[in-house]
Write an enzyme that holds these catalytic residues in place. Sequence first.
Site, PDB file in Angstrom:
ATOM      1  N   SER A  10       0.842  -1.201   0.000  1.00 20.49           N
ATOM      2  CA  SER A  10       0.000   0.000   0.000  1.00 20.49           C
ATOM      3  C   SER A  10       0.872   1.244   0.000  1.00 20.49           C
ATOM      4  CB  SER A  10      -0.902   0.009   1.229  1.00 20.49           C
ATOM      5  OG  SER A  10      -1.462   1.302   1.371  1.00 20.49           O
ATOM      6  N   HIS A  34      -1.235  -1.378  -4.118  1.00 22.86           N
ATOM      7  CA  HIS A  34      -2.535  -1.075  -3.492  1.00 22.86           C
ATOM      8  C   HIS A  34      -2.642   0.436  -3.297  1.00 22.86           C
ATOM      9  CE1 HIS A  34      -5.989  -2.176  -0.882  1.00 22.86           C
ATOM     10  NE2 HIS A  34      -5.589  -1.205  -0.085  1.00 22.86           N
ATOM     11  N   ASP A  36      -4.900   3.401  -1.841  1.00 19.52           N
ATOM     12  CA  ASP A  36      -5.985   3.720  -0.916  1.00 19.52           C
ATOM     13  C   ASP A  36      -6.553   5.101  -1.217  1.00 19.52           C
ATOM     14  OD1 ASP A  36      -6.109   1.438   0.939  1.00 19.52           O
ATOM     15  OD2 ASP A  36      -4.035   1.996   1.412  1.00 19.52           O
ATOM     16  N   MET A  38      -9.223   7.760  -0.200  1.00 18.34           N
ATOM     17  CA  MET A  38     -10.090   8.114   0.939  1.00 18.34           C
ATOM     18  C   MET A  38     -10.620   9.527   0.734  1.00 18.34           C
ATOM     19  SD  MET A  38      -7.898   6.714   4.152  1.00 18.34           S
ATOM     20  CE  MET A  38      -6.846   5.257   4.060  1.00 18.34           C
ATOM     21  N   HIS A  67      -8.384   0.695  -3.813  1.00 23.35           N
ATOM     22  CA  HIS A  67      -9.288   0.463  -2.676  1.00 23.35           C
ATOM     23  C   HIS A  67     -10.006   1.770  -2.381  1.00 23.35           C
ATOM     24  CE1 HIS A  67      -9.566  -0.582   1.925  1.00 23.35           C
ATOM     25  NE2 HIS A  67     -10.742  -0.500   1.360  1.00 23.35           N
ATOM     26  N   MET A  69     -12.243   3.973  -0.439  1.00 28.26           N
ATOM     27  CA  MET A  69     -12.920   4.212   0.841  1.00 28.26           C
ATOM     28  C   MET A  69     -13.656   5.538   0.699  1.00 28.26           C
ATOM     29  SD  MET A  69      -9.861   2.812   3.216  1.00 28.26           S
ATOM     30  CE  MET A  69      -8.727   2.885   1.835  1.00 28.26           C
ATOM     31  N   MET A 138     -11.344  -6.312   5.717  1.00 27.04           N
ATOM     32  CA  MET A 138     -10.518  -5.402   6.515  1.00 27.04           C
ATOM     33  C   MET A 138     -10.136  -6.097   7.822  1.00 27.04           C
ATOM     34  SD  MET A 138     -10.217  -2.698   4.648  1.00 27.04           S
ATOM     35  CE  MET A 138      -9.196  -1.833   5.843  1.00 27.04           C
ATOM     36  N   GLY A 145      -3.403   3.844   8.015  1.00 25.91           N
ATOM     37  CA  GLY A 145      -2.384   2.806   8.032  1.00 25.91           C
ATOM     38  C   GLY A 145      -1.801   2.684   9.440  1.00 25.91           C
ATOM     39  N   ASP A 176      -6.498  -6.712   4.545  1.00 25.41           N
ATOM     40  CA  ASP A 176      -5.923  -5.364   4.541  1.00 25.41           C
ATOM     41  C   ASP A 176      -5.953  -4.799   5.953  1.00 25.41           C
ATOM     42  OD1 ASP A 176      -5.088  -2.797   3.982  1.00 25.41           O
ATOM     43  OD2 ASP A 176      -6.823  -2.271   2.723  1.00 25.41           O
TER      44      ASP A 176
END
Length: 225
Positions: A10, A34, A36, A38, A67, A69, A138, A145, A176
């Site tokens: 990530s 990966h 993330d 957000m 991913h 979010m 999750m 993180g 994850d």
Amino acid sequence: MERSPIIAPSILASDFSRLAQEVHAIEGAADWVHVDVMDNHFVPNLTIGLPVVQSLRKATSIPFDVHLMITDPQRWAPGYAEAGAYNVTFHAEACDDPVALARTLRAAGAKAGLAIDRDTPVEPYLELLPYLDTILIMTIKAGFGGQAFMPEMLDKVRDVRRRAEVNDLEIRIEVDGGIAADTIEQAAEAGADAFVAGTAVYGAADPAEAIRKLRGLAAGRMGLA
Ligand code: DX5
Ligand code: ZN
């Protein structure tokens, strides 16, 4: 079905001022990178979005595991597929028709993933597995993180693995949160076969070496060492 582990570092744990170099540091060692995303709404944290993914996509050939979010993934997720993401995962808690969105993502050329956050049971989603390429369990609460791995989340991984085996489904079971050398084996044993690792890779002196170590540990528990 024989499976080999996917290791997905990530970039959340990397140096955002040097994103391209940080991704180059894992080329040849990582299976996926990966990413993330957000939105400061679905989760309190705010990271990166589509323009950064579009730019970074040009800087590497590693498949992107995005991913999301974010709220309203129906609106935003297809753009990531169009930007060339290999896999686009959205959250069950943010989507009222996961099958429809999975279909849209597949039509846009990406794999479709569904993420299950810490406080969400997996049971209601087991019947959706045939429509998905990836299910992300999750092993922390989504948003940041560096949190501690929650072994009690592995019951969800076991439930998914059982259902996938009974129905002979081709689905990646990804974990994850808090995945590191001291936790990856239990996740693999529970049935996970894709492993996100932020701190454990980018916090290491040699990220590529950290990936190789994680892969060896996971493969050992998956009967492939
Ligand atoms: C957190 C993100 C994770 C995070 C994992 O919500 O989804 O991907 O980067 O970081 P570590 O591996 O440090 O727990
Ligand atoms: Zn993630």
